[in-house]
Structure formats: structure tokens, C-alpha cells
Design an enzyme around this catalytic site. Structure first.
Site: not given
Lengths: 1002, 298
Positions: A269, A299, A530
Site C-alpha cells: 500500500h 499481517d 483495489y
């Protein structure tokens, strides 16, 4: 000649006229035409129609019939197809099908084919207008970031200012919620996170990479001097030279070693957009060249994915439950909210800026009681007030079990729900009561672990068990971050899931949330997120097959090598030539059980790293490992494509300068994630779909990632395949057409204004609250297309994803996988952290370090690089001319070490040592220090990988060990360190001394 | 006539720093002739956020104070300026005119709030100009107001009379009113930056187990008078906020059914007092003397 042939012939003739006309009318197009000299031929396969176009110094000549020596030839099967494919608004499915079925082909140098087809596609765009004139030479553009959408004011080609978006009267009205006699309405604007508010300072930073670079002592045909990575300087080279080196290295390692020799990886990101982002252009490129994939661990989910999922499913949300309609339910029904390892005012819902902040203000107005369980008196607690409970890091699961113990002892749970909607409760109850191990998990028992007085846990349990309570777990409320990223993260998430089952999750006022997810917006409007794959064509590695492919046909992509390396084991894969992991695969609960190893049978060892972005040293664990992995001949080639010259970008052989998202075209939605975070837009007060205007030209010689990939792919003959002959803006238009936008707004208006606010549904058409259907034993009625149909045990849409279809206190999936795994038994049990107060190392390293996501930067985005956030004293502190990262330490712990506010301290353990500025505080209990992860600056004071770092990468100190043996997850929040005043030397810590200490202690 | 004012609610500021960053965004790399020269890339904080922490675990309070040029109606900088380098506009805004202020370091020294910064490179005093160039162009809010996620910072365009009325009804204060500078930046809940609290957590044995004691009645006595009364919460906690530091002796009078009445004397010094383990004795137990409490931390 058939009629179609006459028409196609006429179309091609007309095209030559259009090219000339547009060239004379549009200077931009004239410049484009002058970009290449070539002859392009277009013909039908049977030669019935043929025309050639010669581009010479900006002039266009055209002739009928075959050319003797065209540079490129575009062949279409027949004239009928030609008419369809080359009309003004072609059907992309027809084009893709024609390419797949060899009915549309191109011959000749790939870069010329790309240039020619992109030039033809450019014609309709010449009429497009975008941006709003504000007068005085200022134009207002729109962009979107992972910290919120923005207006961008531009004057003379330079960004003047960046602001949040204030809606106007033509934008759709906002929703309102009536609760307890009050009506609540969100602000009529978007919010921005600090890491976006400072964007201008990082765009115009001297830390930008503006030119392609080569490490001075790297010679691809001679000495590579890999050991000098991170030490040697760089020299500017041309784009041609840089791309030629990278292309020839790609060919070399595939030729000499075979499939899998290239490892491709991206950070998380670092920009935003559905086209130019990593789960789009980068995936398409990596698949096109064939790479060993770096497998990210989940994560942000960890404990929920590896743990809680086994109790209730939701694998397609990686173990976090649905959240529909919960803002309204909480406001109307809840009497208490327990924030557990949850600091939404710091973590901003990942991409939701401060959208939830105004809603949480309503908690105070309604007098809803709040409790914060976090070792740090976090920013949400400081803003909202309420009871603060600070367990020792990594012991939260013990507290959760003690709460359950009180509920069982005093009958304070939903017995009907447990009996009818759950299985396996008796086994867990017996464990809690001590019937299995002789240890009742009482509040007194937990006090020894957590340090929290038994009476407080009892009081919390009683209040919780006797009033309608929301559990806000992690930054999203249904999990995410915090305690799930620790050695006990699996236990914590599992225990919390069990608590919610005991209280009847889905009952009015009883659910997961903290007003972060679940606003009453329209989810029937389709705009892809996305992770729905963008232009990736990646039907295996993204959600494109589910959510986008049918709407936006494109050439599919597949990655031929199936070799994988866990992201947390990249150093081991390179240095030791071996790594193993467990996958992040949410399709089913069992996806995570499929262990994989590197190297994979029949594949090549990794010889080349293609790094996109530069975050590992600041974001992974025990990150001196990554530095060491770079500095070895075992990795003969490293290319890094980065916006800034920072972090591991300084360890590359070739640097490709990418521009920021403000310098290229894209399209996206505010917080529109899709995929595993489906309907994440409900974090937002409004659904806002945005054009990401190309606000300014790329700085220096930087280029968009899309452009870099296109040019590199062209050198491999893959350019046309990569871009389908289209530019970024063409792809943006395709994405617009693929969404529901055209039903509501014209392209012309959308492109010009730059955003669209999706209207809200009527109050009686809002989506029902999450889990209510399950609580009431009905068919699932929320707009969530999960689990997969085949994952229902009995009747479709009835029950959960588990084998029983019920909430399983005893998890059948874990029983099937390994019933004897002490770290993950079928019922959740307490096992103390392997790096905590009970560890042998605790004597030598007596402070527990927690390192959550930074409040002001996002991963490494916006930190360092002359960013304005460096001036925020909670972020970095200027001492003797250097901006040091901040570590927070309890006042008494500091006093014992003679540490005062803003003193420079050495934070160290056997893994590394960093220099930080101390913030002395009462916001932490004794024995706990707090410092954000994700410094962008790695600044070793000696040998990289072996010396003290003053850049602030606390991630050097965190353990590489996976949460549990049979999972692959980060336990970054289980970390023991010592903190001492820094004597100013770089020799105060050395790797060898620390290693000896570690041996002595163990 | 209407004039510009800023009203900041300290209780709503949570240190996100979006206002300080918006200020950087506005003046970094930009110059607005007549209003402001470019702000240095790093080193200046035209809008800054001070913070203050009081109490100790488990009762901590953190407060933030956004500070900037106060646009005083009686500005000391104006007095110090030469050649018209500082102007007070009719709409209340104070501007350091960049074209006229070169070399006038005394303008920096004159500000009692430390809100004027010295630009070494330009040899120029600089401060936050209330985003006057934007307001003059039709904006209705400052950049900081616009970007504030909690609406803690309000831009008000009102007459002085109306502002005075608002200051009274909303209990607004200015910084250091005793200096007579008459700032146009007002604060709500400014008390949070200086006041301290006395808090505590009650426990007592019920059915043989030490429990939090909720719903106890706690009275705070000072100078022989009852100042306030609170009920302990779920966790037995209570908190008397808004007390003056170094304000001397207080007595906590704790009553709850089933337990002995308890009196605790507290000496309030510089910091808040948190009595996190007040154990009540069961009714019927022998009476205990008044407990005196001295804070362990300064």
C-alpha cells in the site's frame, strides 16, 4: 469487394485523415506524432484490405495497398471484424477474444506496436477535459490516496495545496441515524489522514528518485560487488541503459537458471488506485515475465486468520466477521463498548482517514460506557475517556478466559444461543473451570499473568455479561492489528471470538465493532476495490475472477512458476537457500494448512530480485536479516522501482524512478478495498468514487509504474500483451465503464469533476445488521457472497462456514489438521508468550516493546524524506540537527535509567540496536515500551546490517519467529529489549557482543 | 463589522496534527505576496500542538493545545514593528507583511506567545497569517478548521459583540489574558491544560472476595466545604477533575452501604492524585483513623 471490405477500407482511409487533422488541431497530439518515425501497415489476413501509414518527423502519410517494408503490421482476420475492433467505442470483450483467437495480431518491434496502438487510442481522449477552473490560474483536480481522497489545487504545473473534499449541493445527500431520540448526521466532507495531509512535502522532497541510477561499482558484465550494496553510491544513467540492463538480466537468469529465478515483490500500500497499483499493473507485469512469488502473511489479521476463523469461518474475510449495519445497531442498542487492543484514532481503519472519528464522538453524546484494554493509554482512550485496563503485552488471552470463567460461574451468558447455535462449549467450559489441568482460569489466576487486578476483571465481566456490549477488537472492531500480531495472537483472537459467542453475537446491541465499519451506505452499487485485480488479468492471485473479470474483460495472466517464498523468510531463502511457510489463502478454512517449501521441486533458485517499493527494513521483523540478504553474491541482481531513495532502495543495483500517484492517471474509491475486505467502504461516511487526475507531470525523469512496466515489457516483446495497446487513461476509462458509474454519471462529467458520491439507500432499504440472521437462526440476509457455496454443510445460506455450521468452541478444522498441536489445540488454551515475561531473556532484556502501526505515517509512506510529519514531536524529535524516531517509556522505568524527555537512548537486543528519542510518560505501565513500526529511514552508523541504526527501524528488534510453528505469521508485538541512555557512539552495541549475551542467557 | 476569530475546543483535540500539516501544506513551497513568504521546509511550527499529561496509571489524562499566532487586538508585535511591517486589519487579522519585515527580528522577540518564527534564510519574521489570503478569496474556514476531524477548530466570522457573547455562553478563554494582548484565538476547556484531578478506585471484600465497589457516594471536601459529589463507577473508580494545582488539603468522604464510612486526606501539589487502591472496611469492623495521602510522584 464485399461491402464490409469497402467499409473497412474507407475506415482506414478516414483514419489517415483523422490522424492528420488531430495533429494539426491538438499540439499534444502533434508532439505524440513526432515521437516516432515508422511505417505501420494495417491489413486483413487475406490481404483484401490493406493500408499503410508512414509517420515521419510528425507528418503522416498514408497509402492504399501493401507497403514493401513496413516496420509493423497489424493484421485482423477479416474486414467485418476490423470494422468492429477499430470503431470509436470498441467492445473490449470482442477485442480480447480476437487477440486470444489469433484474429488480431501484430508483427514488428513491440515498442512500435505499442506506440502505434496507443496513438490510435489517444484520438478520442483529445477532446476530454478535466479539472475545475478556480480562477487566477488555479485548477482544482481530484486524487485519491490511502489516507483519503483530496482536491489538488495546481498552478503553473505545480501543486499549490491539497485539501479534503467538501461536497457541494449537487452531491448526493448524507444518511442519518436516529438513536435514543437523537438524529446523527455525518459531516458533509471527506477526512484525510496525516500521511496524506503532508503529501505535498513528500512529492517535492529532495528524497525523490528523479533519474534512473546504477550503483557505481555494479557491472552486469563484470564485477558486481554485491557485498557493497548499501555502501556504494549511485550514478545517473539513461532510461534506455537502465531498462536494457534489467531486460537483459531478466533474460539471463531465465536462460541460465530456469523458471522461478526472478523474485518479484511489492511493499504494502505505498500508493493507491485501481490501475497503477500493485494488485493491478505490477501483478500483470510479474505474471508476464514469470516470477517466484513472495507470499505475504496476513499481517493485519494474523490471530484472526490462523485462530478465530476455525471457530466461525469467514475465511473470505480472513477470519474477521461481517459488519453490515452495525453503526446503527450500536448507536441504538449498545450500553457499553469494549475497545480491546483497538486504537482506531491511530490506525484510521487502514484507508479510512478519520471517517470514524466523528461517529465515535456520538458515544459521548449518548453516554455509552467505554473500556479500553491496551498496554498503552492510546489515542482513542485519550480522546474518549473511560476505563483503562493495561495488561502486560501478550497476556490478554488470560484475561479473556477469566472473563469467561466469571460468566460461567455466575451464569452471565446467553445459554440459549450457546445451546442452539454453538457446539463444543462443554469442553472449553471444563478447561476454564480447571477440570482438565487443575487450574481454574479465574480472575485471580489471570492477575499473575496480566498484572490486572482480579477485581477489575470481575467487574468488567459482570458489567459485560449483564449489559448489551459491543466488542471493538483491533482497529476495525472485528479484528485487525494490535494483539493479534504477537506470540499469543492466535489465542487472543480465539478467546475473544468465544466470548462473543457466549454473549450471543448478532443479538441487538451485541456485536463486533467500534463505529468503524457498518455505515448505512449503498452496497448494491458496483465499483471494484483495489484487490479486485484492476488490469492485472490475474485470475489466480486476485479477486478479479469474482468481482471484475465479467465486467472488464482483459487478457488473462498466469504466473508460470509456482515457487513461493514467505515474505518473512526472504532472507533465509536467499542466504540459506531454504524456507518454508503456510499460505495466506482465504478461499476456504483449510487453505492455510497447505505447507509450502522453497525451493520448489524443479524450480530455479532466486537469482534476481525485482523490488517494487522500498519498505522491508522498516516493516518486516528482525530486519537486519534483509540487509544481510542484500549484501551477498547469492543474490546477483537487484532492481528497485521506487518513488523515493530510502530504505532498501539504497541496496539496489539499478534504480527505476517511479512517479507518485499525483503524477499519473488512475481511478478508485475512497477506502475501496474489495477482496478480503469486501465492503470496506462502510468505514466511510459516504461512498466516494474518484478520478485520480494526472495533476502534474512526473517530476524529473520519473515515470508511472505502468509506463515503466510497459517499456520494460516491450523489450521482452511483451509490451502489447502487457498494455493491450492502451494507455493508463484508456484503462481508467475501461474501469469506469466496467462499474455502475455510467448508470449515474457521464464519463465527461465524472472526468471533469473528478468524483461521484453514491446516493444512500432509503432507511427502509438498509442492509440488516450483521449476524442477526445467525442469532435468530434464519437464512443469511446480508450482502456478503461468502462463504463459497460448497462450504455450506447443509442448506445453502444457512449456518456458518464451519463443519457443523455452528460456532465451534471446539474447532473441527483444527481437529482434522492436528488435534495435538500444543500451540493451536481444538479448544483455545492459554500458553504464555515465547517472548514475554516468562522468557529466559527477560532478565537481560527486561522491557516489552510493542510496535503498532504509526499514527502519522503509513507503513513507510510519508516518513523521512523531508516530510512535514517529521515536525510532529510524537513522530520524530529534532536533536542536534537529526530527526530521531520516538520511543515511549514509563516514567519510573525512565527514572531508573536516568532518561529524561527527548534524551537519546539506545534500544537494543541481540537482533539489533537503534537510537531513539525518549518520551517519558505515564501512558504505559512499568516494563513496557512503545514505539511505532515503519520508519522509512534506515541509517546504519557502521556496517549495514551489523551496526547501530539511528533512522529508527524498530523492526530490527522484533523476532522473526512465526506466531506458531504450523503457521506463518508475524509476532512483532512480542519483543524484549533493553533501553539505556545513548553515549553517542556507534560502538555501544555490536552484533557479536549481543550474540554472546544471548547465548549466555539461554 | 464582522471579524475573524478562531475557537478551539481543547477537549476535542486529539493531536492528529492535521491542522499543523495543512499549515505546512499551505505555506510550504508557496508565497502569497502581501500575506506570507514561503515557510521553510522544516523547522517552523506556525501552528503547533502542545501537550500535557497528568495523573498516573490507571488514571491518566492527556490534553492537547493547538497554538498559533493569536491575532491579538493589542498586538505587541505591532508595537515592535517598524516601517509598517505589521498591520492590524479591520477584520481583526494581524499580518506580518513579508515585503516590509525583512531584518526585523524584534518582531519575533516581541511575541509573548512565541508564535513568531525567524526565517534565517530570508531574514524574516513569520507567523500564521490566519490564512487571510484564502478568506479574502472567499473561503469561510481556515485550512486547520477545514481539515479537523473532530471539528475542534472553528472559524468564526462575527462581530466583536457576538464573539463576547459566545465567549460567555461557551465559557471560552484566551491564553494569558493577563498580558492584555486580547487574542482572537479562543479556547474551550482550556482548563484541561492546567487543572489536576483527584481520583481513586474503591475496593472492598464482599463474600470473602476483594471486589470493585461501585455506586459509592464520594464527597470532595475543601476548606470545610463540600465541593462536589460523585458516584463510583463499574470499576469502583471516581474522579474529581478541574482542581487547581497546589491548592492544598482536600478530604474525600466515602460512603457506601455495607462498609465503614471512610475519610481520606489528600494534599494536592503540582500533579493529579490517583489513589488506585482504596480498600473499604466492612461495616462492623473497628473504626480506622483518617488516612492521610501524600502523592508518591511529584
Amino acid at each position: 469487394m464485399a461491402i464490409a471490405e469497402v467499409k473497412f477500407s474507407a475506415l482506414l482511409f478516414g483514419l489517415s485523415g483523422v490522424l492528420r487533422l488531430m495533429g494539426s488541431r491538438h499540439p499534444r497530439f502533434a508532439r505524440r506524432l513526432a515521437g516516432r518515425n515508422l511505417t505501420a501497415q494495417m491489413r486483413t489476413a487475406d490481404y483484401a484490405v490493406a493500408r499503410h501509414f508512414t509517420f515521419q518527423d510528425g507528418r503522416v502519410r498514408s497509402g492504399r495497398g501493401l507497403h514493401a517494408a513496413p516496420d509493423i503490421t497489424v493484421t485482423v482476420a477479416n474486414a467485418e471484424l476490423g470494422l468492429k475492433l477499430f470503431r470509436l467505442r470498441p467492445d473490449h470483450l470482442e477485442r480480447v477474444e480476437a487477440m486470444k483467437n489469433f484474429q488480431l495480431q501484430a508483427e514488428g518491434p513491440d515498442d512500435l506496436v505499442v506506440w502505434f496502438t496507443q496513438t490510435l487510442n489517444m484520438i478520442p481522449t483529445l477532446f476530454w477535459k478535466y479539472g475545475t477552473d478556480l480562477g487566477n490560474g488555479v485548477t482544482r483536480y481530484v486524487s485519491n490516496t490511502n489516507g483519503g481522497p483530496v482536491f489538488v489545487h495546481v498552478k503553473n504545473g505545480r501543486i499549490l495545496r491539497i485539501t479534503p473534499i467538501e461536497f457541494d449541493t449537487s452531491d448526493a445527500p448524507s444518511w442519518s441515524i436516529e438513536a435514543r431520540g437523537r438524529r446523527f448526521v455525518p459531516p458533509r466532507q471527506t477526512t484525510v489522514a496525516p500521511h496524506t495531509m503532508c503529501a505535498k512535502s513528500t512529492i517535492y522532497s529532495t528524497g525523490r528518485l528523479l533519474y534512473p541510477m546504477k550503483r557505481v561499482d555494479f557491472d552486469p558484465n563484470g564485477e558486481r560487488n554485491c557485498g557493497n550494496r548499501g555502501i556504494s553510491g549511485y550514478e545517473r544513467i539513461s532510461w534506455d541503459e537502465a531498462l536494457n540492463i534489467v531486460a537483459s538480466e531478466i533474460k539471463r537468469v531465465k536462460r541460465d537458471f530456469g523458471p522461478g529465478a526472478i523474485m518479484g515483490t511489492h511493499g504494502s500500500h505505498h500508493t493507491w488506485g485501481n490501475i497503477g497499483y500493485y494488485i493491478s499493473a505490477a501483478y500483470r507485469f510479474f505474471n508476464a515475465i514469470g516470477t517466484t512469488k513472495v507470499v505475504h502473511n496476513p499481517d493485519s489479521w494474523e490471530g484472526w486468520y490462523w485462530g478465530a476463523m476455525h471457530h466461525y469461518g469467514y475465511s473470505m474475510r480472513l477470519g474477521q466477521v461481517e459488519t453490515y449495519g452495525l453503526v446503527e445497531d450500536l448507536l441504538k442498542e449498545a450500553e457499553m463498548v469494549v475497545f480491546w487492543s483497538a486504537d482506531p484514532e491511530t490506525t484510521s481503519g487502514s484507508y479510512a482517514a478519520f471517517e470514524g472519528t466523528s461517529r465515535r464522538q456520538w458515544l459521548r453524546e449518548l453516554g455509552i460506557e467505554v473500556v479500553h484494554i491496551d498496554p498503552y493509554y492510546n489515542h482513542t482512550a485519550a480522546l474518549l475517556g473511560g476505563k483503562w485496563i493495561a495488561p502486560r503485552p501478550g497476556t490478554d488471552a488470560a484475561m479473556a478466559m477469566a472473563i469467561a470463567h466469571v460468566w460461567i460461574s455466575e451464569g452471565l451468558y446467553d445459554k440459549k444461543f450457546v445451546a442452539e447455535r454453538c457446539v463444543g462449549f462443554e469442553l472449553w467450559r471444563d478447561y476454564l473451570l480447571g477440570n482438565q489441568d487443575g487450574v481454574p482460569k479465574t480472575p485471580e489466576w489471570q492477575e499473575a499473568e496480566t498484572g490486572v487486578p482480579a477485581r477489575e476483571v470481575r467487574a468488567l465481566a459482570r458489567r459485560w455479561g449483564s449489559s448489551k456490549t459491543y466488542l471493538g477488537a483491533g482497529g476495525w472492531g472485528n479484528g485487525h492489528g494490535g494483539a493479534c500480531r504477537s506470540a499469543t495472537g492466535i489465542q487472543w483472537a480465539r478467546a475473544l471470538a468465544c466470548l462473543m459467542a457466549m454473549q450471543g453475537m448478532g443479538r441487538p446491541g451485541v456485536n463486533y465493532g467500534l463505529l468503524q465499519w457498518g455505515t448505512p451506505i449503498d452496497l448494491n452499487f458496483s465499483f471494484p476495490g483495489y484487490s479486485d485485480g484492476g488490469m492485472s488479468g490475474d485470475v489466480e492471485g486476485t479477486a478479479i475472477a469474482l468481482s471484475l473479470y465479467l465486467r472488464m474483460p482483459q487478457l488473462p495472466t498466469f504466473n508460470p512458476p509456482t515457487q513461493k517464498v514467505p515474505r518473512l523468510r526472504i532472507p533465509e531463502a536467499i542466504l540459506e537457500g531454504h524456507a518454508e511457510g503456510y499460505p495466506w489463502d482465504g478461499k476456504t478454512i483449510e487453505g492455510q494448512f497447505q505447507k509450502f517449501t522453497y525451493p520448489k521441486t524443479g524450480h530455479a533458485p532466486v537469482q534476481m530480485l525485482y523490488k517494487y517499493g522500498g519498505a522491508s527494513i522498516g516493516t518486516m521483523t528482525d530486519t537486519n536479516r534483509y540487509v544481510k540478504a542484500y549484501r551477498t553474491d547469492k543474490l546477483p541482481f537487484v532492481v528497485n522501482q521506487s518513488i523515493w531513495f530510502e530504505g532498501e532502495a539504497k541496496f539496489a543495483d539499478i534504480l527505476l524512478p517511479a512517479c507518485s500517484s499525483f503524477e499519473r492517471w488512475d481511478i478508485s474509491e475512497f477506502g475501496g478495498t474489495g477482496g478480503y475486505a469486501l465492503h470496506g467502504q462502510t468505514q466511510m461516511n459516504h461512498r466516494v468514487v474518484l478520478m485520480q487526475h494526472k495533476c502534474i507531470e512526473p517530476l524529473g525523469e520519473s515515470k508511472s509504474d505502468f509506463q515503466i512496466f510497459t517499456e520494460l515489457a516491450s523489450r521482452l516483446g511483451l509490451g502489447t500483451y502487457f498494455c493491450e495497446g492502451m494507455s493508463e487513461l484508456d484503462w481508467v476509462k475501461r474501469m469506469f465503464d466496467a462499474s455502475d458509474l455510467p448508470k449515474h454519471i457521464t464519463w465527461k462529467k465524472f472526468l471533469k469533476k473528478g468524483y461521484y458520491v453514491v446516493p444512500v439507500p432509503a432507511e427502509n432499504r438498509r442492509h440488516p445488521p450483521a449476524l442477526r440472521w445467525f442469532y435468530e437462526g434464519r437464512k443469511k440476509d446480508v450482502p456478503e457472497p461468502h462463504p463459497l457455496p460448497g462450504d455450506y454443510t447443509e442448506q445453502y445460506l444457512e449456518g456458518l462456514q464451519t463443519q457443523s455450521g455452528k460456532f465451534e468452541f471446539e474447532c473441527s478444522s483444527l481437529k482434522r489438521f492436528d488435534p495435538d498441536d500444543p500451540e493451536r489445540p481444538p479448544i483455545v488454551k492459554y500458553l504464555p508468550s515465547w517472548e514475554g515475561c516468562h522468557s529466559p531473556l527477560h532478565g537481560r532484556y527486561p522491557l516489552q516493546l510493542i510496535s503498532p502501526h504509526s499514527r502519522f505515517s503509513y507503513h513507510t509512506m510519508s516518513d523521512g524524506k523531508e516530510s512535514a510529519i517529521n515536525e510532529i514531536r510524537e513522530h520524530r524529535v529534532l536533536v542536534n540537527g537529526y530527526y530521531y524516531w520516538v520511543i515511549r517509556i514509563n516514567a519510573q522505568d525512565a527514572a531508573e535509567r536516568a532518561i529524561a524527555l527527548n534524551d537519546l537512548v539506545l534500544v537494543h537486543n541481540e537482533r539489533g540496536a537503534i537510537v531513539c528519542a525518549a518520551r517519558v510518560t505515564e501512558r504505559l505501565p512499568r516494563g513496557v515500551v512503545h514505539s511505532y513500526s515503519s520508519s522509512a529511514v534506515y541509517d546504519p552508523m557502521g556496517d549495514p546490517g551489523y551496526s547501530v541504526d539511528r533512522g529508527g527501524c524498530v523492526n530490527q528488534l522484533t523476532p522473526k519467529r512465526s506466531i506458531a510453528k504450523q503457521v506463518m505469521g508475524t509476532a512483532a508485538n512480542s519483543c524484549l529489549v533493553q533501553v539505556v541512555r545513548w553515549d553517542g557512539s556507534s560502538g555501544q552495541w555490536s552484533a557479536s557482543v549481543a550474540a554472546t549475551e544471548m547465548e549466555a542467557a539461554s | 463589522m464582522k471579524k475573524w476569530n478562531l475557537v478551539i475546543d481543547v477537549a476535542k483535540c486529539f493531536n492528529c496534527n492535521c491542522c499543523t500539516l495543512a499549515c505546512h501544506d499551505e505555506y510550504g513551497g508557496n508565497e502569497f505576496p502581501g500575506y506570507a513568504a514561503e515557510m521553510p521546509k522544516l523547522g517552523h511550527r506556525w501552528i503547533d500542538i502542545e501537550q500535557r499529561e497528568t495523573g498516573r496509571r490507571p488514571m491518566v489524562e492527556v490534553s492537547y493545545l493547538p497554538v498559533m499566532c493569536n491575532h491579538c487586538d493589542n498586538p505587541p508585535c505591532l508595537e515592535a514593528a517598524k516601517d509598517g511591517a505589521v498591520v492590524k486589519r479591520a477584520d481583526g487579522i494581524v499580518l506580518i507583511v513579508p515585503e516590509k519585515a525583512v531584518g526585523q527580528r524584534q518582531i519575533v522577540d516581541a511575541c509573548p506567545y512565541g508564535a513568531v518564527f525567524w526565517n534565517d534564510e530570508k531574514q524574516l519574521p513569520q507567523a500564521w497569517p490566519f490564512d487571510a489570503h484564502l478568506l479574502d478569496a472567499g473561503w469561510t474556514r481556515t485550512r486547520g478548521s477545514q481539515v479537523c476531524p473532530t471539528q475542534a477548530m472553528r472559524t468564526l466570522h462575527v462581530t466583536d459583540e457576538e464573539m463576547t457573547r459566545l465567549a460567555q455562553t461557551e465559557v471560552l478563554e484566551v491564553r494569558s489574558p493577563e498580558r492584555g494582548t486580547q487574542p482572537r484565538v479562543y479556547y474551550r476547556h482550556l482548563d484541561r491544560l492546567r487543572s489536576v484531578f483527584i481520583g481513586g478506585a474503591l475496593s472492598g471484600v464482599l463474600a470473602g472476595i476483594l471486589e470493585c465497589i461501585a455506586e459509592a457516594r464520594i464527597r470532595l471536601m475543601h476548606g470545610g466545604k463540600a465541593l462536589a459529589e460523585k458516584r463510583s463507577d463499574t470499576f469502583g473508580e471516581f474522579r474529581f477533575s478541574g482542581l487547581a494545582p497546589d491548592s492544598g488539603a482536600y478530604t474525600l468522604h466515602i460512603e457506601v452501604a455495607g462498609f465503614r464510612e471512610k475519610l481520606i486526606e489528600v494534599q494536592l501539589h503540582r500533579d493529579s492524585v490517583c489513589l488506585d487502591a482504596i480498600e473499604l472496611e466492612a461495616a462492623g469492623a473497628p473504626p480506622a483513623a483518617v488516612t492521610a495521602h501524600e502523592p508518591t510522584t511529584a
